[in-house]
Design an enzyme around this catalytic site. Structure first.
Site, PDB file in Angstrom:
ATOM      1  N   LEU A  78       0.825  -1.203   0.000  1.00 47.37           N
ATOM      2  CA  LEU A  78       0.000   0.000   0.000  1.00 47.37           C
ATOM      3  C   LEU A  78       0.857   1.249   0.000  1.00 47.37           C
ATOM      4  O   LEU A  78       1.938   1.264   0.588  1.00 47.37           O
ATOM      5  CB  LEU A  78      -0.863   0.020   1.263  1.00 47.37           C
ATOM      6  N   GLU A 116     -10.109   0.264   8.081  1.00 50.39           N
ATOM      7  CA  GLU A 116      -9.769  -0.924   8.875  1.00 50.39           C
ATOM      8  C   GLU A 116      -8.482  -0.641   9.630  1.00 50.39           C
ATOM      9  O   GLU A 116      -7.728   0.258   9.261  1.00 50.39           O
ATOM     10  CB  GLU A 116      -9.518  -2.128   7.944  1.00 50.39           C
ATOM     11  N   LYS A 118      -4.687  -1.358  10.451  1.00 52.30           N
ATOM     12  CA  LYS A 118      -3.562  -1.974   9.746  1.00 52.30           C
ATOM     13  C   LYS A 118      -2.812  -2.815  10.768  1.00 52.30           C
ATOM     14  O   LYS A 118      -2.075  -2.297  11.602  1.00 52.30           O
ATOM     15  CB  LYS A 118      -2.650  -0.913   9.131  1.00 52.30           C
ATOM     16  N   ASP A 120      -0.161  -5.146  12.404  1.00 53.64           N
ATOM     17  CA  ASP A 120       1.280  -5.264  12.176  1.00 53.64           C
ATOM     18  C   ASP A 120       1.706  -6.715  12.360  1.00 53.64           C
ATOM     19  O   ASP A 120       2.154  -7.123  13.415  1.00 53.64           O
ATOM     20  CB  ASP A 120       2.012  -4.360  13.178  1.00 53.64           C
ATOM     21  N   ARG A 139       3.517 -14.143   1.968  1.00 48.76           N
ATOM     22  CA  ARG A 139       3.475 -13.179   0.886  1.00 48.76           C
ATOM     23  C   ARG A 139       4.689 -13.349  -0.033  1.00 48.76           C
ATOM     24  O   ARG A 139       4.587 -13.189  -1.243  1.00 48.76           O
ATOM     25  CB  ARG A 139       3.462 -11.777   1.469  1.00 48.76           C
ATOM     26  N   TYR A 227      -8.740  -9.705   5.690  1.00 55.28           N
ATOM     27  CA  TYR A 227      -9.276  -8.433   5.216  1.00 55.28           C
ATOM     28  C   TYR A 227      -9.604  -8.388   3.724  1.00 55.28           C
ATOM     29  O   TYR A 227     -10.099  -7.390   3.238  1.00 55.28           O
ATOM     30  CB  TYR A 227      -8.326  -7.284   5.559  1.00 55.28           C
ATOM     31  N   LYS A 312      -0.639   5.987   8.283  1.00 55.41           N
ATOM     32  CA  LYS A 312       0.209   5.514   9.364  1.00 55.41           C
ATOM     33  C   LYS A 312       0.036   6.351  10.631  1.00 55.41           C
ATOM     34  O   LYS A 312      -0.084   7.569  10.556  1.00 55.41           O
ATOM     35  CB  LYS A 312       1.688   5.570   8.934  1.00 55.41           C
ATOM     36  N   CYS A 406      38.683  -1.422  20.554  1.00 51.79           N
ATOM     37  CA  CYS A 406      37.406  -2.121  20.695  1.00 51.79           C
ATOM     38  C   CYS A 406      37.051  -2.284  22.177  1.00 51.79           C
ATOM     39  O   CYS A 406      37.865  -2.765  22.955  1.00 51.79           O
ATOM     40  CB  CYS A 406      37.501  -3.487  20.029  1.00 51.79           C
ATOM     41  N   CYS A 409      37.490  -6.230  23.089  1.00 53.22           N
ATOM     42  CA  CYS A 409      38.731  -7.002  23.028  1.00 53.22           C
ATOM     43  C   CYS A 409      39.966  -6.100  23.034  1.00 53.22           C
ATOM     44  O   CYS A 409      41.081  -6.588  22.970  1.00 53.22           O
ATOM     45  CB  CYS A 409      38.752  -7.875  21.771  1.00 53.22           C
ATOM     46  N   CYS A 424      35.806  -3.153  14.555  1.00 56.02           N
ATOM     47  CA  CYS A 424      36.891  -3.784  15.283  1.00 56.02           C
ATOM     48  C   CYS A 424      37.657  -4.642  14.278  1.00 56.02           C
ATOM     49  O   CYS A 424      37.078  -5.459  13.564  1.00 56.02           O
ATOM     50  CB  CYS A 424      36.344  -4.661  16.397  1.00 56.02           C
ATOM     51  N   CYS A 429      37.929 -11.147  17.780  1.00 57.27           N
ATOM     52  CA  CYS A 429      37.242 -10.386  18.838  1.00 57.27           C
ATOM     53  C   CYS A 429      36.083 -11.226  19.383  1.00 57.27           C
ATOM     54  O   CYS A 429      35.232 -11.677  18.609  1.00 57.27           O
ATOM     55  CB  CYS A 429      36.702  -9.074  18.279  1.00 57.27           C
TER      56      CYS A 429
HETATM   57  S1  IVH Z   1      -5.118  -4.489   2.266  1.00 57.93           S
HETATM   58  C1  IVH Z   1      -3.890  -4.170  -2.132  1.00 57.93           C
HETATM   59  N1  IVH Z   1      -5.844  -4.383   4.813  1.00 57.93           N
HETATM   60  O1  IVH Z   1      -0.330  -4.137   5.056  1.00 57.93           O
HETATM   61  C2  IVH Z   1      -4.327  -4.164  -0.705  1.00 57.93           C
HETATM   62  N2  IVH Z   1      -3.558  -4.788   4.318  1.00 57.93           N
HETATM   63  O2  IVH Z   1       1.201  -2.456   2.938  1.00 57.93           O
HETATM   64  C3  IVH Z   1      -3.358  -4.788   0.179  1.00 57.93           C
HETATM   65  N3  IVH Z   1      -2.134  -5.129   6.273  1.00 57.93           N
HETATM   66  O3  IVH Z   1       0.844  -6.550   2.850  1.00 57.93           O
HETATM   67  C4  IVH Z   1      -3.578  -4.979   1.562  1.00 57.93           C
HETATM   68  N4  IVH Z   1      -3.711  -4.893   7.791  1.00 57.93           N
HETATM   69  O4  IVH Z   1       0.237  -7.291   5.127  1.00 57.93           O
HETATM   70  C5  IVH Z   1      -4.826  -4.549   3.947  1.00 57.93           C
HETATM   71  N5  IVH Z   1      -6.635  -4.288   7.004  1.00 57.93           N
HETATM   72  C6  IVH Z   1      -5.621  -4.461   6.144  1.00 57.93           C
HETATM   73  C7  IVH Z   1      -4.287  -4.731   6.573  1.00 57.93           C
HETATM   74  C8  IVH Z   1      -3.288  -4.876   5.614  1.00 57.93           C
HETATM   75  C9  IVH Z   1      -2.420  -5.125   7.578  1.00 57.93           C
HETATM   76  C10 IVH Z   1      -0.777  -5.301   5.699  1.00 57.93           C
HETATM   77  C11 IVH Z   1      -0.709  -6.374   4.658  1.00 57.93           C
HETATM   78  C12 IVH Z   1      -0.144  -5.754   3.417  1.00 57.93           C
HETATM   79  C13 IVH Z   1       0.417  -4.471   3.930  1.00 57.93           C
HETATM   80  C14 IVH Z   1       0.247  -3.415   2.860  1.00 57.93           C
END
Ligand code: IVH
Length: 675
Positions: A78, A116, A118, A120, A139, A227, A312, A406, A409, A424, A429
């Site tokens: 994304l 939604e 995101k 991690d 992936r 998702y 983000k 270092c 050592c 070093c 070391c």
């Molecule tokens: S949609 C083309 N939805 O974020 C659409 N991605 O940078 C692709 N991810 O590889 C993804 N939560 O691993 C989508 N609610 C969400 C997500 C999500 C986490 C991750 C996913 C993707 C990465 C995209």
């Protein structure tokens, strides 16, 4: 027999309620009783066992390596927005492309978006055929992932069968993650065993998912949120989420259907405020155009959709005082300046140290002992110093200097003019060796070889480089503190077993700068194609010594810096003795030669793309054809075998028709890809 089916249904229902709906209706004891009853029944009547029985989650034997899996459609990434302005710009672009811009005063309706979280974690693809889970994959590079079906089956939130007997193939995408509590518990246990800690929940999840032994994956408390999906016919993203949930898949409940950029921004602010209470890692929100028809009209640029964006969260920051600055010696001998801080809470965890990266960065920030600084935790748990806030106060300390000896050592520290790093120079070391050994046993999956073990064999002079591990005898192991007969023998077996690890693992284990998992897999495949399946490690090293940066760079996925570092490292005479020794002990499993030729519909074919494709960029499509043994060409001639025409195709299409070359559309191209 009916009772087995009934038990199975009851268990699957309990799983669904617990993992997907988060509202269990039976107790853990009742659940265990059901599972035991089913197990007993199946043990007595093995003919009753079905592959999707809940007893079959951990069933597959450890696999040597993961089979590559080509995704039906590439798994994309994304674009990012870092502030509200960028979200508004995204919305503007969407409205413009869809022809829905109107002067603000007349603006009646905005675009509908699904927002939604995101998550991690680690992106995976789950393939269901006729409602049954048949394959799960990572992936990977987006086009080809790894088959981790056996591991994904151990995750209880992954249904082995959907709640409805859907027809045909459905590819579900989601994020596998480790809840924060489980991550912390895992790290506590690792600290007790003297094993290196995971930097963040994502790393811990990634490690668990790629375990060769599914039983190890099952030990971690992994979960999933899905998702998206291909193969379900719904007109909107929000209906897709509802449908996925109804099918028994775990959808994060925090999603919301909103209208216009302001509501998107409001949603993100709410989620950010509750971020620490969620219990799982989230690094932002994902905003998606709701109507699938609009998504299709918007299409893709390169590998990112124009209909979605990741908004983000800002990095977590706090201010604190620098108590000391020390150089830390890493596995490649590089000295990294680290700030020792007065403990401070940053986004829910206590931070005591933060990296300053290198001497250039120390100078740029002009950070000194006694300063107050801003520390930040971005995606990773490893925090960094981003600014000094009281640099103009009186009586500041001196500039920090990189030590000339270092700290581990006392060996000389060297610095090359064309490099940022200080290293070093002492090849023996102990810090370098210790880190290098730790990295080696981790990458080679030699379980039980924690720091307690490594420091003993180092201190006793039994091991100076990783290859020496293979010379350790049972007697030497039993003589170590805290190694009784049984644990020594287990460790011995593990070391022996590591001799046959897959080549990619061995390459990672060497600790070559820039040679991580992805690059190693690419290089291992290249070596296998070049040297064949019987190649020895010696042949592999010889080949790598003989290669040039240009040759490596010709392999997709390897850039110029990586190519140069790798060739230099293998040619370095200082590594020669170690590599020779290792080659005597290790005979890695080579990947299979890529067998694209016969099986692929594109093998040996010359393909031309014209017009705009909906589901991938032209570069991606051409890359797909090449990876399947075909040739992608820019112009149509008598030699062209196939033309794939997207929307707005013009002269090339005419020429193809004139020459009688076969023409297909993108749907047909997708169908060919699936064969
Ligand atoms: S949609 C083309 N939805 O974020 C659409 N991605 O940078 C692709 N991810 O590889 C993804 N939560 O691993 C989508 N609610 C969400 C997500 C999500 C986490 C991750 C996913 C993707 C990465 C995209």
């Amino acid at each position: 027999m009916e009772s087995a089916a009934k038990l199975r249904a009851a268990i699957e229902k309990a799983n669904y309620e617990y993992h997907v709906l988060d509202s269990p209706t039976i107790s853990d004891e009742q659940y265990d009783a059901l599972l035991r009853a089913l197990l007993r029944l199946e043990t007595e009547h093995p003919e009753l066992v079905t592959p999707d029985s809940p007893t079959q989650r951990v069933g597959a034997p450890p696999s040597e390596r993961f089979r590559p899996v080509r995704h039906v459609a590439p798994m994309l990434s994304l674009g990012n927005a870092f502030d509200a302005g960028e979200v508004r710009a995204f919305d503007q672009r969407v409205r413009k492309l869809l022809g829905r811009t109107e002067p603000i005063e007349h603006a009646t309706s905005g675009i509908d978006y699904v927002c939604e979280l995101k998550i991690d974690g680690l992106a995976v693809n789950l393939t269901y055929v006729d409602g049954r889970l048949v394959e799960g994959a990572t992936r990977g590079d987006g086009t080809v992932g790894e088959d981790i079906t056996a591991n994904l089956r151990t995750i209880k939130a992954v249904p082995l069968a959907l709640r409805e007997r859907t027809k045909g193939r459905i590819d579900v995408r989601g994020e596998v993650y480790l809840p924060v509590r489980s991550f912390e518990a895992t790290n506590r246990e690792r600290a007790e065993r003297g094993e290196p800690l995971f930097a963040n929940p994502r790393n811990a999840a990634a490690g668990a998912v790629r375990q060769v032994d599914p039983r190890k994956t099952a030990e971690r408390d992994l979960s999933i949120y899905v998702y998206s999906a291909a193969g379900l016919d719904v007109p909107t993203q929000h209906q897709l989420l509802e449908r996925l949930k109804a099918l028994g898949l775990r959808v994060n409940p925090k999603w919301r259907l909103v209208t216009g950029a302001d509501e998107v921004i409001g949603y993100a602010a709410e989620r950010h405020a509750e971020r620490e209470e969620l219990g799982y890692g989230v690094d932002g929100v994902v905003v998606k155009v709701d109507a699938i028809a609009d998504q299709e009209r918007l299409g893709y640029v390169a590998r990112t959709p124009r209909w979605a964006i990741a908004y983000k969260f800002p990095a977590e920051q706090a201010t604190t005082a620098v108590e000391d600055i020390k150089a830390y010696v890493g596995r490649t001998g590089v000295l990294t300046p680290v700030a020792w801080l007065a403990p401070v809470q940053v986004g829910g965890t206590t931070v005591k140290r933060a990296t300053l990266h290198n001497l250039d960065e120390v100078r740029r920030l002009d950070v000194r002992v006694g300063d107050r600084v801003v520390v930040q935790r971005a995606g990773d748990v490893i925090p960094e110093v981003v600014a000094v806030i009281d640099a103009d106060r009186a009586g500041r300390g001196d500039q920090w200097q990189m030590p000339s000896r270092c700290p581990e050592c006392d060996g000389p520290v060297e610095h090359r003019e064309d490099e940022v790093a200080y290293r070093c120079a002492n090849p023996s070391c102990p810090a370098k060796q210790g880190q290098r050994l730790g990295h080696f046993v981790g990458a080679m999956d030699i379980e039980g070889a924690g720091w307690a073990f490594l420091s003993q064999v180092q201190d006793r002079g039994l091991v100076s480089d990783p290859a020496d591990l293979f010379d350790l005898t049972m007697d030497q192991l039993t003589a170590l503190d805290r190694y009784a007969e049984k644990s020594a023998s287990n460790l011995y077996q593990r070391i022996q077993a590591a001799r046959e690890q897959p080549l990619a693992r061995v390459l990672v284990a060497l600790g070559v700068p820039h040679l991580g998992w992805t690059t190693s897999e690419v290089i291992a495949q290249w070596l296998a194609d070049d040297l064949g399946p019987k190649a020895t490690l010696r042949a592999v090293f010889d080949r790598l010594r003989a290669t040039t940066p240009e040759e490596l760079q010709a392999t997709p996925g390897i850039g110029p810096i990586v190519a140069r570092t790798i060739t230099e490292w293998f040619a370095d005479p200082a590594e020669r003795a170690f590599l020779d020794k290792l080659a005597r002990h290790v005979r890695p499993a080579m990947p299979e030669r890529r067998a694209v030729a016969a099986a692929s519909p594109f093998a040996g074919k010359s393909v031309v793309f014209t017009g705009t494709l909906e589901r991938r960029s032209r570069e991606d499509a051409e890359e797909l054809v090449r990876s399947l043994g075909g040739k992608a060409s820019g112009s149509v001639s008598k030699k062209t075998d196939l033309v794939v025409a997207g929307s707005g195709a013009g002269t090339k299409l005419d020429k193809a028709k004139q020459l009688g070359v076969a023409v297909i559309d993108e749907d047909e191209f997708d169908r060919l890809l699936r064969t």
